[in-house]
Design an enzyme around this catalytic site. Structure first.
Site, mmCIF file in Angstrom:
data_model
loop_
_atom_site.group_PDB
_atom_site.id
_atom_site.type_symbol
_atom_site.label_atom_id
_atom_site.label_comp_id
_atom_site.label_asym_id
_atom_site.label_seq_id
_atom_site.Cartn_x
_atom_site.Cartn_y
_atom_site.Cartn_z
ATOM 1 C CD GLU A 11 -2.595 1.523 0.071
ATOM 2 O OE1 GLU A 11 -2.358 2.564 -0.565
ATOM 3 O OE2 GLU A 11 -3.457 0.688 -0.265
ATOM 4 C CD GLU A 28 -11.924 -1.738 -0.561
ATOM 5 O OE1 GLU A 28 -10.983 -2.484 -0.257
ATOM 6 O OE2 GLU A 28 -11.772 -0.590 -1.014
#
Length: 702
Positions: free
Chosen positions: A416, A509
């Site tokens: 990330e 998500e």
């Protein structure tokens, strides 16, 4: 008399290059016309079985500071060609892909400037692709684009499946409306709490754009082979139904920095009177360059589980190791900080997932939150956020490498960046070397938040080059890439098949916070997935997140629909996304996820209507096994599953995973029934799908 004949010949020759050039698809259903208009602007049009798909539409560019590179052209040369070949993808929905098209090449010269511009058209049975080519020339070497003047003049007020144009996100809910209704709906569509938004100042939508005309044509507009160029959105005139290209700018307003000797991406228009043909199209991937990797033996379609969903459920797991905010990468000594006790990516917990993967035949385990920096990841506020080579104290890299290898399981790395892309570029080679030294051969990259360099957007030229550079660099280390929050795909996985999946849309998500509507999964294959596979992360069995704590979110599907998504939402990288404990509660339903393939010999689109339903069958690569997934929107329906794709004269056993009689995504999502039935290629199964429900079928030869 001779002088008269000569004069007529000269006149005809002079006019000939301004007359329409016509190109017909191999099957004769599509006809494309190209010519120069009265002001010598390049224009094209497209018909399907005599119906207008694209009416006369302009082509060209506006170049900085104020040069009009879209008119006053003359045609220097035209060439026609044809090609009918097949090729074998490294992985895919079919093991053999046919590329059958006719081609028209047009060379243009602008009067006055002497600048050269070429346009190349390719017409397939399922649609049209065209691109601009900028030949090397003395009078024009470098230029910047104000805008690309490519128009798509639609024939009517079509039904559209759209999300608003935005330079930094493509995670909006999909809106279904008439084109004329977009102006009244776009503000509501943009009203979402997303990590980073940069809406276009004009009325525009994103591609891939799916359309349906009143006279029964299905039309999909997108692009292919996006390289060194900004992503395209579509301006909309809601009164005339004219759509035109709107390129993503940088924050200085420049759309693209171009050097002659290069090309634009292909603009793609896929069309049919049968929605199934849209999903079956290979036009976009066919317009990409062949694979650039000599050795692809290390690229493996993968089924995985992971330390991931627990971060979204509200159960207490965190990406961060401590609650300390004053973190300086490279200087903070984490061994001296107090752990928060909730860090999910710890050695003992990851071993649990490795054990589960090994026991159930999964290839890999994704681990998010393993590396230093998660405590202080404020997007746009700091540039040096993470280390991609230093693990938290409770994540033992070497021990987990040893343990996973002993179980025959891989670990998927997570990078990330929180969109500090400048820092990721600095660390990229070190990060990939670290991966190879520690047994990782796949990485999930992420780009949450505003981009650093701060002059750039997610979908601009600079970032497009970055995503492509990551795939190319990762290939040098034999690493597969799954990119999240990246520009939407354009078939580049043909050129770099190690770019094995992307997110680039609203995925699972969102079930844990903003929500996903029941029709979402029936639209995505017609929009986002047209350019390439999505890491949608299906397989959530426990849809009521309140069981974990304060999160009140509820899943927008039945349990069986989650099974069906493994077939309808194509990806060679498929996650069983739920907590492993939930799969242990429903072992009979979990069997389908264990069995279903991730690579295919053949794909059969059995039923399809965007926004309503999809039923797809696929044959597992190298096996006499078939898997079927059928899904519906908020309405219950009966799926008709025609098994005529099976071999003649053979018998098979079908295992059918179906919604229960009272199943409903709102009231009873987890009710399911499993049955078996002997079938042949003459069998037609009829199966009720619950509201936002589905059906999943595995078929094996007896």
């Amino acid at each position: 008399m001779k002088k008269l004949i000569l004069c007529v010949m000269i006149c005809l020759f002079g006019v000939g290059f301004s007359l329409a050039q016509t190109l017909t698809s191999p099957d004769g259903n599509l006809v494309m016309d190209f010519h120069l208009s009265a002001d010598k602007t390049p224009v094209y049009s497209l018909k399907y079985k005599g119906k207008d798909v694209i009416k006369e539409s302009k082509m060209g560019f506006q170049i900085r500071p104020s040069f009009d590179f879209s008119k006053n052209f003359r045609i220097v040369e035209t060439k026609e060609d044809a090609s009918d070949t097949t090729w074998n993808p490294v992985w895919g929905q079919n093991s053999v892909i046919r590329d059958n098209h006719k081609e028209l090449f047009v060379a243009l010269e602008q009067e006055g400037t002497g600048w050269l511009l070429n346009i190349r058209f390719r017409l397939f049975d399922d649609g049209l692709g065209f691109r601009y080519e900028f030949p090397v020339q003395k009078e024009l070497r470098h230029f910047t684009i104000n805008e690309e003047v490519t128009e798509f003049q639609l024939a009517g007020d079509h039904k559209a499946f759209w999300i608003p144009a935005d330079y930094d996100t493509n995670e909006f809910q999909i809106t279904t409306s008439k084109l004329s209704e977009v102006p009244q709906l776009i503000d509501k569509a943009r009203d979402e709490a997303l990590a980073c938004k940069s809406p276009s100042p004009n009325l525009a939508v994103q591609t891939p754009l799916m359309l349906k005309s009143d006279d029964g044509l299905y039309i999909n507009i997108h692009e292919a082979a996006l390289v060194n160029y900004p992503a395209m959105h579509l301006n909309l005139d809601a009164q005339t139904f004219l759509m035109s290209s709107h390129l993503t700018p940088d924050k200085n307003g420049t759309k693209g920095y171009i050097q002659t000797g290069s090309t634009s991406p292909w603009r793609t228009i896929i069309v049919s009177d049968d929605a199934r043909n849209i999903l079956a199209s290979n036009l976009i991937v066919n317009l990409n360059e062949p694979c650039k990797l000599e050795d692809t033996s290390w690229i493996k379609p993968t089924k995985y589980v992971g330390v991931w969903w627990e971060y979204f459920t509200g159960g207490g797991s965190t990406w961060a190791y401590t609650d300390t905010q004053d973190i300086v990468i490279g200087k903070t000594d984490y061994t001296k900080l107090k752990p928060n006790g909730h860090h999910g990516a710890n050695t003992a917990h990851v071993k649990e997932y490795i054990d589960f993967a090994a026991k159930n035949g999964f290839d890999a385990v994704l681990v998010e939150g393993w590396n230093e920096g998660w405590e202080d990841n404020y997007a746009y506020a700091k540039e040096f956020i993470y280390s991609f080579t230093k693990a938290y104290p409770d994540f033992d890299v070497k021990e987990l490498q040893r343990y996973a290898a002993s179980k025959g399981v891989k670990i998927i790395m997570h990078h990330e960046t929180t969109s500090s892309v400048a820092d990721y570029e600095r660390q990229m080679h070190d990060a990939f070397r670290f991966m190879k030294e520690n047994g990782y051969d796949a990485v999930k990259t992420g780009y949450v938040g505003p981009i650093i360099p701060r002059s750039e957007h997610h979908d601009g030229q600079w970032m497009v080059n970055h995503y492509n550079r990551v795939a190319e660099t990762a290939a040098q280390y034999h690493i597969m890439v799954n990119s999240h929050e990246a520009v939407r795909p354009t078939g580049m996985y043909r050129t770099y098949p190690n770019w094995i999946a992307q997110e680039s849309a609203r995925g699972t998500e969102f079930e844990s916070f903003n929500g996903i509507r029941p029709d979402h999964q029936t639209i995505l294959p017609f929009t986002r997935l047209m350019g390439g596979p999505m890491d949608y992360t299906p397989g959530i069995f426990e849809g009521d997140l309140s069981v974990y704590g304060s999160n009140k979110a509820k899943l927008g599907t039945t349990l069986v629909k989650q099974l069906a998504l493994y077939v309808t939402m194509y990806s060679p990288l498929q996650m069983a996304a739920d907590l492993y404990q939930n799969y242990e509660k429903y072992p009979d339903a979990f069997q389908f996820i264990k069995d279903v393939a991730v690579d295919w010999d053949n794909t059969y689109i059995l039923e399809a209507e965007p926004g309503d339903y999809i039923t797809i069958a696929r044959k597992a690569k190298g096996k006499n096994e078939w898997y079927i997934g059928g899904i519906t929107d908020e309405n219950s329906r009966e799926a008709v599953i025609d098994l005529s794709f099976l071999s003649t004269g053979k018998k098979y056993q079908a295992t059918i995973y179906a919604d229960g009689k009272t199943a409903d995504w709102r009231t009873n999502p987890k009710e399911y029934v499993i049955s078996t039935k002997k079938v042949t290629n003459k069998t037609k199964l009829k199966q009720r799908l619950a509201p936002s429900g589905g059906v999943a079928v595995s078929i094996k030869e007896l």
